[in-house]
Every structure is written in structure tokens, then in C-alpha cells.
Design a protein around this motif. Structure first.
Motif: not given
Length: 281
Positions: A66-75, A134-135, A141-147
Motif C-alpha cells: 500500500x505504501x508502494x502504491x502511494x509512493x508511485x502515485x505521489x512520485x 523505493x527511492x 523513473x526520473x532517469x527514464x523520463x529524461x532518457x
């Protein structure tokens, strides 16, 4: 109403996300019941508290998902309201990324739960490694969006399922990589080093595959929506709001295969690169 979205044949985003959650739950339970010694039970029958400890692991595993789902939603999907995009707009790109993030996280959850009794108190290592992985998910994800050459935010907003599938499968691969090192090594340094080694290899291998497997087609271009700047190479004038699912599946499958291959180099025994010799009788 989950039943409505499962039965409704025109809306599939919620069903995709729910399916990813079910797969994640199954993988999490693998971490609870997995034992290296198959000659013994996963519950010590002589210990009256063993069943309570087992159910505590399961409860912590559900909580982590559930926490992983929230982290996915937020970050990971920080620019979108996941529930609104899936329920109101049937955005399958969001659903596929969320499902991939959950399944990827389940590999790490299974790993940290399986080895949480190596520290004192026993839940400390599980919490530290869970948030550490999770970090690293968010970093990937940030690298993927940039590449990626296309605008990921725009593709997801348009509901481009091909872009969502590509992103989601890459998150599954990352979860497999992080889960393997968390299972074998209780070292944050090892976890970070493995991410620093494998992340560049993922993008390098995708580039090589694009040039060798599909030399006449740019996979990234076909994943992008066809009514954008990069049209379908076979139908240059055909308007569409969807990219090519086939190339997205190939790109994601290549990444998952690479993750499986790379994980073979992490072992709980010495890895010997010896040269075979021929014995003469």
C-alpha cells in the motif's frame, strides 16, 4: 465499484491496475513462505508464536504494498491523479505504469520480508531496505523520463498505452534487480552499487537492441502517439492517439530479460570464471 469496472467491457484501466496488484500480492507472499531449506516447514511447530510471526510478516507485506502504491502515485506519477485518470478517463497508460510499479515493488518487498530477522529489532532492516529501494525506483523513473526522446508526461496524459506498457515493464525489471540484491545482501552500499551498475546497462542494452533487432525502425518513435511529431513508419498519414504496442512489448521484454541475466551474477556462493581444461587420461 470494482465489480463494475471488471465487468464493463469498455473500461479496462482499473482492471489492469487491479491485476497488477494481485500479481504483486502473490510475489509478496513468496517472500513470506520462501525458505532455502525445503526439508523443514516455514513455521516451527515447536514454537507457539511462529504462526503469529508469520501473520505479522503477511500484514507488514500488505502494508508495504500500500505504501508502494502511494509512493508511485505521489512520485512516479506525480503529475497525475491516478484514481481520476483511471476511473473517469479510462487512462490505460496510468494503469500500466501503476501495475508495473506495484509488481516491481513486490520483488523488493518479498526480499526484505524474507530477511528481516537478520537485524535487531527484526523489522528495522525491512523498513530501511524497503524505503531505500523505493527511492531507487523514483530515481530510475526520473532517469527514464529524461532518457526517452518523447515527452512521457504528454504520452501518459493522452492515454498512450504503449508508452505506459514500456514504462511499466521497465519498472518490473528494476524491481527484479533491486529485489535480488536485497535478498542476497543486507548492505545498503551493495544495493546502491548494483543500481549504479545496472541502470546504465538497461538503457545501453535498449539502445543496442533498437539498432540490431529493429535497425530500420526506431522503437521509441513508434511507441510515441502516431498523431504527434513522429508518425508510424508504415502508415505515415494515419492519425491515432495510441503508439505501437508491439514495439513497446519488445522493448520491455528485452529489459526484463536483461534483468534476469544480470541477476545471475549476484550469487550467495563464490562466482568462479575459470577456464575449462581437458583432462588427459
Amino acid at each position: 465499484d470494482l465489480n463494475f469496472y471488471i465487468v464493463e467491457h469498455r473500461k479496462h484501466a482499473v482492471t489492469i491496475s487491479f491485476g497488477g496488484y494481485l500479481v504483486a500480492v502473490g510475489q509478496m507472499l513468496v517472500g513470506v513462505f520462501r525458505d532455502a531449506n525445503y526439508e523443514t516447514s516455514f513455521v516451527d511447530s515447536s514454537d507457539p508464536q511462529a504462526w503469529g510471526y508469520l501473520f505479522l510478516q503477511i500484514a507488514v507485506g500488505y502494508f508495504m504494498l500500500v505504501v508502494a502504491l502511494l509512493i508511485s502515485d505521489v512520485f512516479v506519477l506525480h503529475k497525475f491523479d491516478n484514481v481520476q485518470m483511471m476511473m473517469q478517463y479510462d487512462n490505460r497508460a496510468v494503469a500500466l505504469i501503476e501495475a508495473g510499479s506495484l509488481i516491481g515493488s513486490s520483488f523488493t518487498v518479498a526480499a526484505v520480508i524474507n530477511g528481516w530477522d537478520y537485524s535487531e529489532p527484526p523489522y528495522a532492516s525491512a523498513a530501511i531496505f524497503f524505503f531505500g529501494t523505493q527511492l531507487l525506483f523514483v530515481l530510475f523513473q526520473l532517469i527514464f523520463e529524461a532518457v526517452t526522446p518523447y515527452d512521457d508526461e504528454k504520452e501518459v496524459e493522452l492515454g498512450n498505452a504503449a508508452a505506459g506498457l514500456n514504462n511499466g515493464l521497465n519498472l518490473v525489471a528494476v524491481g527484479m534487480l533491486l529485489g535480488r540484491t536485497a535478498y542476497l545482501s543486507h548492505s545498503l552500499i551493495m544495493l546502491v552499487c548494483w543500481a549504479l551498475v545496472t541502470y546504465p546497462l538497461i538503457f545501453l542494452f535498449r539502445y543496442v537492441t533498437d539498432r540490431i533487432v529493429l535497425p530500420s525502425i526506431s522503437m521509441e518513435a513508434t511507441i510515441e502517439c502516431l498523431d504527434r511529431l513522429r508518425p508510424d513508419v508504415f502508415h505515415p498519414r494515419r492519425p491515432s492517439s495510441q503508439g505501437n504496442w508491439g514495439t513497446a512489448l519488445v522493448a520491455g521484454a528485452v529489459t526484463i530479460s536483461l534483468a534476469q541475466l544480470l541477476n545471475t551474477f549476484l550469487r550467495d556462493c563464490p562466482f568462479d570464471l575459470g577456464v575449462p581444461t581437458i583432462k588427459v587420461a
